[in-house]
Design a protein around this motif. Structure first.
Motif, PDB file in Angstrom:
ATOM      1  N   VAL A 102     103.055  61.688  47.472  1.00 11.12           N
ATOM      2  CA  VAL A 102     103.270  62.608  48.592  1.00 11.12           C
ATOM      3  C   VAL A 102     104.599  63.329  48.445  1.00 11.12           C
ATOM      4  O   VAL A 102     104.674  64.562  48.572  1.00 11.12           O
ATOM      5  N   LEU A 112     105.209  67.367  47.753  1.00 14.49           N
ATOM      6  CA  LEU A 112     105.357  67.971  49.076  1.00 14.49           C
ATOM      7  C   LEU A 112     105.899  69.399  48.979  1.00 14.49           C
ATOM      8  O   LEU A 112     105.425  70.310  49.677  1.00 14.49           O
ATOM      9  N   CYS A 152      97.341  61.820  55.621  1.00  9.31           N
ATOM     10  CA  CYS A 152      97.057  62.386  54.301  1.00  9.31           C
ATOM     11  C   CYS A 152      95.652  62.979  54.241  1.00  9.31           C
ATOM     12  O   CYS A 152      95.430  64.025  53.610  1.00  9.31           O
ATOM     13  N   LEU A 177     101.799  65.689  56.448  1.00  8.66           N
ATOM     14  CA  LEU A 177     102.421  64.966  55.342  1.00  8.66           C
ATOM     15  C   LEU A 177     103.831  64.526  55.700  1.00  8.66           C
ATOM     16  O   LEU A 177     104.258  63.418  55.354  1.00  8.66           O
ATOM     17  N   MET A 199      95.898  65.488  47.901  1.00  6.84           N
ATOM     18  CA  MET A 199      96.397  64.570  48.919  1.00  6.84           C
ATOM     19  C   MET A 199      95.341  63.546  49.345  1.00  6.84           C
ATOM     20  O   MET A 199      95.637  62.629  50.120  1.00  6.84           O
TER      21      MET A 199
END
Length: 422
Positions: free
Chosen positions: A255, A259, A317, A332, A393
């Motif tokens: 993540v 991001l 997610c 997120l 994701m």
């Protein structure tokens, strides 16, 4: 084999248990969580920087994390064996030295403008962090009452995201550029400062007197070490913890690694430095979650809280995968709050009651950090195959489901009926 009922375990491993650790040594160890947080989350900035500098695919950029977390995997067992012979503090000192050397290697790597040279430097840094995590986590857990180990480790780990925030801010200020001007030499100054700071901290730890639990050595580091690993692998609580840690670290690293990339794709026109603000916000929430989690554990059982946080993190997610856009970015960011307690809680629950087997179990749990090498690369493959990082994701969403399964496992299923002493 050094078992938890042996005289040596009683005189060495248990020293300091149930009593208050001296404040200065405790502060020096807690600060280590800050130091490796700086290194961990500078990687998230490096991925964005190297992608432009070397014209990499998402999969190739994900190799930053693969090289980094491979160091953890390769050095965790050597770190445990080193601790058996020389004690926790010696392992910390060696880890800091490797960390410092790896940071200084960024200078020649930048001069060569070589991606493989950067990956090698990251591997050396991670080798040092493998020693630090293998030693510092169980040391914090054992410097006090075992019943409150999960809460104490969560409090110590709260300083890790503070270091992560500093790492991202350093990267944003000195490495990332809104103009698209990518330079290999941009990393030299930050990593030189980090390397020198790490060596200074090693000197402080060497000069300060530590309690016996930090310096106690195991006498039978040969056959005993192999016996301890065999005994640990008979403990279902450890095996389940290794699996949970593998998937959790993969989710967290995945993540955070993508991001910035997700924000750029999901919200067109977002510049890299602006996107890094979302990462900073994630880390602030992560730190807040650590403190909140430590307080909540005074009233809620650690496993129950872990289950709740894993379910919500996975939902965030999944929403980001399906929704995209600004809402997906915010989901997120929010997931970081719920990641906060996972690593220390899984760790503390897995080593609970292991006594003299703690060092060996710690090594295996740190080896599970290899998930941070596997899942970002897998997410890169999903992104390249689907044409968008948004779909990637879905990978951390699955990872959080595994953490949820660990948290919901009955206490009896999480512990082996066979004693390591049998």
């Amino acid at each position: 084999m050094t078992d938890r009922n042996s005289p040596h375990a009683a005189s060495g491993e248990r020293l300091g248990a149930g009593s208050r650790a001296p404040l200065l040594p405790l502060a020096l160890v807690v600060a280590l969580f800050f130091l490796w947080g700086v290194a961990n989350n500078l990687n998230d900035v490096l991925i964005a920087h190297f992608k432009g500098l070397f014209t990499l695919s998402d999969f190739e950029a994900g190799l930053v994390q693969s090289a980094f977390y491979l160091g953890y995997f390769c050095l965790a067992i050597p770190a445990a064996l080193f601790m058996r012979r020389f004690g926790y503090r010696a392992a910390v000192l060696l880890g800091l030295c490797l960390y410092g050397i790896g940071a200084l290697l960024f200078w020649p790597a930048a001069g060569l403008a070589s991606y493989p040279a950067f990956l090698l430097a990251l591997f050396v840094i991670a080798s040092g962090l493998g020693f630090l995590e293998t030693s510092a986590n169980p040391l914090i857990a054992r410097m006090g009452d075992e019943a409150s180990a999960a809460r104490r480790l969560n409090l110590a780990q709260a300083f890790n995201p503070l270091g992560s925030i500093v790492g991202v801010l350093i990267g944003r200020a000195f490495i990332l550029s809104d103009t698209g001007d990518h330079s290999a030499t941009a990393v030299q100054g930050p990593y030189l400062a980090i390397g020198l700071g790490v060596f200074l901290w090693a000197l402080l730890i060497r000069l300060v007197r530590f309690p016996p639990v930090a310096t106690a050595r195991d006498a039978d580091e040969g056959v005993g070490a192999a016996g301890d690993f065999r005994a640990v692998l008979r403990r279902r609580q450890v095996l389940l913890g290794i699996a949970a840690q593998f998937f959790y670290v993969g989710a967290q690293v995945g993540v955070w690694s993508f991001l910035i990339r997700y924000a750029e794709v999901a919200v067109p026109g977002t510049a890299p430095r602006a996107a890094s603000d979302y990462l900073t916000a994630s880390l602030v929430l992560f730190m807040a979650g650590r403190f909140a989690g430590a307080m909540l554990m005074g009233r809620v059982a650690p496993r129950r809280l872990l289950a709740l946080f894993a379910a919500i993190g996975g939902a965030c997610c999944l929403f980001a995968t399906l929704a995209g856009g600004h809402a997906g970015v915010l989901a997120l960011v929010a997931s970081s709050f719920f990641m906060s307690i996972m690593y220390p809680t899984i760790f503390a629950e897995s080593v609970h009651g292991l006594g003299g087997l703690t060092k060996s179990a710690s090594a295996l749990l740190v080896m599970a950090i290899i998930g941070g090498a596997v899942f970002p690369a897998l997410m890169g493959l999903v992104s390249d195959a689907s044409g968008t990082i948004v779909r990637a994701m879905s990978v951390p969403a699955v990872c959080f489901a595994v953490v949820l399964a660990f948290a919901l496992a009955p206490r009896g299923a999480a512990r082996s009926s066979a004693s390591p002493d049998a």
